[in-house]
Design an enzyme around this catalytic site. Sequence first.
Site, short mmCIF file in Angstrom:
data_model
loop_
_atom_site.label_atom_id
_atom_site.label_comp_id
_atom_site.label_asym_id
_atom_site.label_seq_id
_atom_site.Cartn_x
_atom_site.Cartn_y
_atom_site.Cartn_z
CG ASN A 184 -6.75 -0.49 0.81
OD1 ASN A 184 -6.11 0.04 -0.08
ND2 ASN A 184 -6.18 -1.03 1.87
CB CYS A 201 -0.95 0.01 1.19
SG CYS A 201 -2.22 -1.24 1.06
CG HIS A 227 -3.24 3.65 2.23
ND1 HIS A 227 -3.61 3.35 0.94
CD2 HIS A 227 -3.30 2.48 2.93
CE1 HIS A 227 -3.88 2.06 0.87
NE2 HIS A 227 -3.71 1.51 2.05
O1 UT7 Z 1 -3.93 -1.11 3.44
C1 UT7 Z 1 -3.09 -2.04 4.05
C2 UT7 Z 1 -3.14 -1.97 5.49
N1 UT7 Z 1 -4.36 -2.57 5.99
C3 UT7 Z 1 -5.02 -1.97 6.95
O2 UT7 Z 1 -4.66 -0.90 7.36
C4 UT7 Z 1 -6.19 -2.70 7.54
C5 UT7 Z 1 -6.12 -2.63 9.04
N2 UT7 Z 1 -7.20 -3.34 9.70
C6 UT7 Z 1 -8.48 -2.95 9.68
O3 UT7 Z 1 -8.84 -2.04 9.00
C7 UT7 Z 1 -9.45 -3.63 10.61
O4 UT7 Z 1 -8.73 -4.45 11.51
C8 UT7 Z 1 -10.52 -4.49 9.89
C9 UT7 Z 1 -11.50 -3.61 9.15
C10 UT7 Z 1 -9.87 -5.45 8.93
C11 UT7 Z 1 -11.31 -5.29 10.93
O5 UT7 Z 1 -11.88 -4.42 11.88
P1 UT7 Z 1 -11.66 -4.66 13.43
O6 UT7 Z 1 -12.43 -3.62 14.13
O7 UT7 Z 1 -10.20 -4.74 13.70
O8 UT7 Z 1 -12.37 -6.06 13.64
P2 UT7 Z 1 -11.75 -7.38 14.26
O9 UT7 Z 1 -10.87 -8.06 13.30
O10 UT7 Z 1 -11.23 -7.07 15.62
O11 UT7 Z 1 -13.08 -8.26 14.42
C12 UT7 Z 1 -14.13 -7.88 15.33
C13 UT7 Z 1 -15.28 -8.87 15.17
C14 UT7 Z 1 -14.81 -10.33 15.20
O12 UT7 Z 1 -15.80 -11.08 15.86
P3 UT7 Z 1 -15.62 -11.49 17.40
O13 UT7 Z 1 -14.36 -12.30 17.44
O14 UT7 Z 1 -15.51 -10.20 18.15
O15 UT7 Z 1 -16.86 -12.27 17.68
C15 UT7 Z 1 -14.78 -10.71 13.74
O16 UT7 Z 1 -14.95 -12.10 13.54
O17 UT7 Z 1 -15.90 -8.67 13.90
C16 UT7 Z 1 -15.94 -9.93 13.18
N3 UT7 Z 1 -15.79 -9.65 11.76
C17 UT7 Z 1 -16.84 -9.31 10.98
N4 UT7 Z 1 -18.16 -9.17 11.25
C18 UT7 Z 1 -18.97 -8.80 10.22
C19 UT7 Z 1 -14.67 -9.63 11.00
N5 UT7 Z 1 -14.97 -9.29 9.73
C20 UT7 Z 1 -16.31 -9.08 9.70
C21 UT7 Z 1 -17.20 -8.71 8.67
N6 UT7 Z 1 -18.51 -8.58 8.98
N7 UT7 Z 1 -16.80 -8.48 7.40
#
Ligand code: UT7
Length: 331
Positions: free
Chosen positions: A287, A117, A257
Amino acid sequence: MSKITAAITAVGGYVPNFVLTNKMLEGMVETNDEWIVSRTGIKERRILKPEEGEGTSYLAIKAAEDLIQKRNIDPEEIDLVIIATATPDSMVASTAAFVAAEIGAKNAFAYDLLAACSSFLFGMSTAASYIQSGRYKKVLLIGADKMSSIIDYTDRTTCIIFGDGAGAALFEPNEEGLGLQDEYLRADGNGRKYLGMDAGGSLMPATEETVKNRKHFIYQDGRTVFKFAVSNMADVAEKIMQRNNLKDTDVTWLVPHQANKRIIDATANRMGLDNSKVLMNIHRYGNTTSGTLPLLLADFESQLKKGDNLVFAAFGGGFTWGSIYLKWAYN
Ligand code: UT7
């Protein structure tokens, strides 16, 4: 003689026609519009379908053509074409060489630059160096990615984030002190286990097993990447401001970004910037990896004024990240 700086003198952009909405994703994986918008800020993203075109080169050519047509330049004057990308058309043969040929840049040499990225940000440094040295007069930098080619549309942790798109910027010499002013670019290879694609490279060549085990798709440990992205993007942006004695009131635009609206908000917050100074289109495109920064410039071009202070910031796989301070060169 005044010092030669490297200015962006034209921009172009392109996103494919097909719109993949959050509602459509609800029918593909266990997710919902409310979760996606509140956690990422994304409402829809664009996908390049085969009936429209194939490969990252298609997007890059369209973005370059937009720039060439708007600025009315002769492609034969371009000295160098750099394609910043994480999804080249294929391994080995340079995507940039193909794009240069297709847009009629027949006097240019061309190569690809890969830093996930941060590819476009690092490419800005490369393009500017060629101009500042006096070696070349027109460097075309294109950030382009067909992320849909490496996304697993059964994996809800990645398929909701990424989209396809491309943007282009032309770098030329400037004698008024406009253009790239300072850069602070970083990398830490310890981060590669948190964001990447296991197979398809020399470390794990393609086999039946790698295909069966879905190793040719991007994976990320979202939570860990998020933490690194929030602190590192804000750190470098703050450092660029301090190093150049820029107060919040001196920064006209933050060009961040587009990975997650919460990461962008945290960076703007650390810089003390009001939302109105933050360029954002993540809600429309998601993204697009190497495409995010130049697509912002293309979308907001009419609002950018000569002399505006732009601070770019990015974070990506590798890990790679950094910030660039640039003075806008035209109205
Ligand atoms: O560009 C390159 C660099 N990349 C980035 O900068 C991305 C960085 N990361 C992020 O943007 C975020 O971590 C994400 C958007 C990918 C995820 O958001 P988050 O707030 O960190 O969610 P999480 O991974 O902590 O997941 C929270 C909950 C989990 O459920 P439990 O374990 O709390 O029951 C996940 O299983 O949300 C669940 N989950 C979803 N629920 C609905 C994960 N993906 C989804 C989804 N829809 N698509």
